[in-house]
Write an enzyme that holds these catalytic residues in place. Structure first.
Site, short mmCIF file in Angstrom:
data_model
loop_
_atom_site.label_atom_id
_atom_site.label_comp_id
_atom_site.label_asym_id
_atom_site.label_seq_id
_atom_site.Cartn_x
_atom_site.Cartn_y
_atom_site.Cartn_z
NE ARG A 86 1.54 11.26 -4.25
CZ ARG A 86 2.59 10.75 -3.63
NH1 ARG A 86 2.44 10.23 -2.50
NH2 ARG A 86 3.74 10.25 -4.27
NE ARG A 87 -0.14 11.04 -11.62
CZ ARG A 87 -1.00 10.96 -12.71
NH1 ARG A 87 -2.07 10.44 -12.67
NH2 ARG A 87 -0.71 11.23 -13.53
CB ALA A 103 0.05 2.10 -4.83
CE LYS A 126 11.07 5.88 -10.14
NZ LYS A 126 10.99 6.91 -9.05
CB CYS A 176 -0.99 -0.03 1.14
SG CYS A 176 -2.05 -1.38 1.14
CE1 TYR A 209 3.09 -6.24 0.54
CE2 TYR A 209 5.58 -7.05 0.35
CZ TYR A 209 4.40 -5.99 0.43
OH TYR A 209 4.83 -4.71 1.26
N1 LIG Z 1 6.18 5.94 -11.58
C1 LIG Z 1 6.20 7.16 -10.60
O1 LIG Z 1 5.94 8.22 -11.04
C2 LIG Z 1 6.53 6.99 -9.28
C3 LIG Z 1 6.42 7.92 -8.10
C4 LIG Z 1 6.71 7.85 -7.09
C5 LIG Z 1 7.28 6.47 -6.71
N2 LIG Z 1 7.34 5.52 -7.38
C6 LIG Z 1 7.96 4.44 -7.18
O2 LIG Z 1 7.04 3.48 -6.17
C7 LIG Z 1 7.81 2.90 -5.32
C8 LIG Z 1 7.23 3.16 -3.88
O3 LIG Z 1 7.44 4.42 -3.58
P1 LIG Z 1 6.52 5.05 -2.42
O4 LIG Z 1 7.10 6.80 -2.41
O5 LIG Z 1 5.27 4.93 -2.83
O6 LIG Z 1 7.06 4.47 -1.32
P2 LIG Z 1 6.37 4.35 0.01
O7 LIG Z 1 5.10 4.74 0.36
O8 LIG Z 1 7.27 4.09 1.31
O9 LIG Z 1 5.75 2.65 0.04
C9 LIG Z 1 6.36 1.63 0.04
C10 LIG Z 1 5.55 0.53 0.11
O10 LIG Z 1 6.34 -1.02 0.23
C11 LIG Z 1 5.89 -1.87 1.02
N3 LIG Z 1 7.04 -2.29 2.09
C12 LIG Z 1 7.32 -3.56 1.95
N4 LIG Z 1 8.43 -3.74 2.69
C13 LIG Z 1 9.01 -2.53 3.00
C14 LIG Z 1 10.00 -2.08 3.97
N5 LIG Z 1 11.16 -2.98 4.38
N6 LIG Z 1 10.11 -0.81 4.16
C15 LIG Z 1 9.10 0.18 3.71
N7 LIG Z 1 8.08 -0.10 2.95
C16 LIG Z 1 7.94 -1.56 2.78
C17 LIG Z 1 4.86 -0.87 2.15
O11 LIG Z 1 3.75 -1.40 2.06
P3 LIG Z 1 2.86 -2.19 2.90
O12 LIG Z 1 3.37 -1.84 4.40
O13 LIG Z 1 1.34 -1.98 2.77
O14 LIG Z 1 3.25 -3.61 2.84
C18 LIG Z 1 5.14 0.41 1.72
O15 LIG Z 1 3.97 1.15 1.75
C19 LIG Z 1 9.21 3.05 -5.62
O16 LIG Z 1 9.66 2.19 -6.24
C20 LIG Z 1 9.25 4.54 -6.00
O17 LIG Z 1 10.29 4.58 -7.02
C21 LIG Z 1 7.08 5.75 -8.82
#
Ligand SMILES: NC(=O)c1ccc[n+]([C@@H]2O[C@H](COP(=O)([O-])OP(=O)(O)OC[C@H]3O[C@@H](n4cnc5c(N)ncnc54)[C@H](OP(=O)(O)O)[C@@H]3O)[C@@H](O)[C@H]2O)c1
Length: 330
Positions: free
Chosen positions: A25-26, A23, A104, A19, A65
């Site tokens: 937000r967008r 994911a 990415k 979550c 997962y």
């Molecule tokens: N395409 C784009 O434009 C775009 C923009 C922003 C980010 N992203 C990508 O999206 C991915 C996530 O980024 P985000 O900013 O959304 O990050 P985030 O809010 O920190 O989310 C990461 C998610 O990964 C899971 N997770 C599993 N193991 C983890 C650990 N050890 N520590 C932290 N989280 C863990 C968690 O989900 P649960 O706790 O629910 O299991 C957490 O919510 C990255 O690869 C980033 O590069 C892409």
């Protein structure tokens, strides 16, 4: 092999692995709005987070997962985990027979990227990296302008993506999770260079620096060169004022694309084309690049070929990111 419900006329049933903020937000709203995709299940390490995130989409909340990957009703998974967890979970999802849309960077190592793309292809499964900007139509217009000679012969690309500092504790500050601005932010100008100059680029030099007290790089720059002398100067960072822009410099003019990498869905691009005799702004319609990326993914699944739609670019990007790190440390 996965049953592709879309080919049977229904939307692609997607499961979300984690979550993540992005994911929620967008991507989840874009999926919910997309006629060819359905959010079928949402998994989290926490049962509560899965329930809260899944509810607005009437999706099945799943704890863990592995549990989600065992769901036979799923056609595909979207994987927005920290970068270092992408490779093992992409491998697990492919082994479970699911198409994969991974955030990415697809992996943090070009060897892993190559291996996973080959594995997806051998299984007849689609594996896309969710780099959204390449799906926005404005860059196709830029490529057409270049091909038509709108700025004469191309001499150089200047591309920059910089963002303000994430909150303390963000995954981007953790080296063990694949953090650092090169793969997270630098990936965008690197991909722009590949997208606009082609895959055959050398790294001439690079700098990566860490802000005091940080264990990952927080800013960087790289100079790339094509065999014909065209250069790409790339700037990236995650403790900076926001900038998301590239310029193409030619023998007779310049093209500037502002908000190049993360335009909002309602942003109406204005491409600036400057020549000595005239300056014009090409107004383009707004486009949601998240929706466009989902369409490309659904098209690939529908096409039934497996692998990625732009494998050569994806591999070139992965190689360049690794060579930039090497150049900066050498
Ligand atoms: N395409 C784009 O434009 C775009 C923009 C922003 C980010 N992203 C990508 O999206 C991915 C996530 O980024 P985000 O900013 O959304 O990050 P985030 O809010 O920190 O989310 C990461 C998610 O990964 C899971 N997770 C599993 N193991 C983890 C650990 N050890 N520590 C932290 N989280 C863990 C968690 O989900 P649960 O706790 O629910 O299991 C957490 O919510 C990255 O690869 C980033 O590069 C892409």
């Amino acid at each position: 092999m996965a049953v592709v419900s879309e080919t049977a006329g229904g939307p692609l049933r997607l499961g979300v692995l984690g979550c993540s903020g992005f994911a929620r937000r967008r991507m989840l709203p874009a999926m919910a709005a997309h006629p060819r995709v359905r959010v079928h299940a949402v998994a989290s390490r926490s049962a509560g987070r899965a329930a809260v995130t899944a509810a607005p989409f009437r999706a099945r909340p799943v704890t863990g997962y592995g549990e989600l990957l065992a769901d036979p009703a799923l056609d595909a998974v979207y994987l927005p985990l920290p970068a270092a967890l992408h490779a093992p979970w992409v491998e697990a999802a492919l082994s479970a027979g699911k198409h994969v849309l991974a955030e990415k960077p697809l992996t943090t190592d070009p060897g892993q990227t190559r291996t996973l793309l080959a594995r997806a292809r051998s299984l007849g499964l689609v594996l896309h990296e969710n780099t959204l900007f390449v799906h926005h139509g404005q860059h196709a217009v830029v490529r057409r302008l270049l091909a038509e000679g709108a700025i004469g012969e191309l001499r150089a690309l200047h591309a920059a993506f910089t963002v303000p500092a994430p909150a303390p504790g963000d995954i981007r500050y953790a080296p063990e999770l694949g953090g650092g601005c090169l793969a997270d932010i630098g990936l965008y100008p690197v991909r722009a260079a590949v997208h606009l100059l082609g895959t055959r680029l050398d790294v001439v030099g690079a700098v990566l620096s860490s802000a005091p007290g940080q264990r990952v790089e927080t800013s960087g720059a790289a100079l790339l060169r094509r065999a014909d002398g065209v250069t790409a100067q790339l700037t990236f960072g995650m403790e900076h004022a926001y900038r998301s822009r590239y310029e193409l410099w030619g023998s007779e003019g310049r093209i500037t694309v502002d908000r190049a990498f993360t335009p909002a869905a309602d942003h109406r691009p204005g491409l600036l084309v400057e020549r000595a005799d005239a300056t014009r702004t090409l107004a383009l319609p707004a486009e949601d690049q998240a929706v466009a990326a989902l369409t490309a993914f659904a098209d690939s699944v529908h096409g039934g070929k497996g692998g990625a739609d732009n494998e050569a670019d994806l591999l070139a990007q992965a190689e360049l990111l690794a060579r930039i790190r090497q150049a900066a440390s050498g």
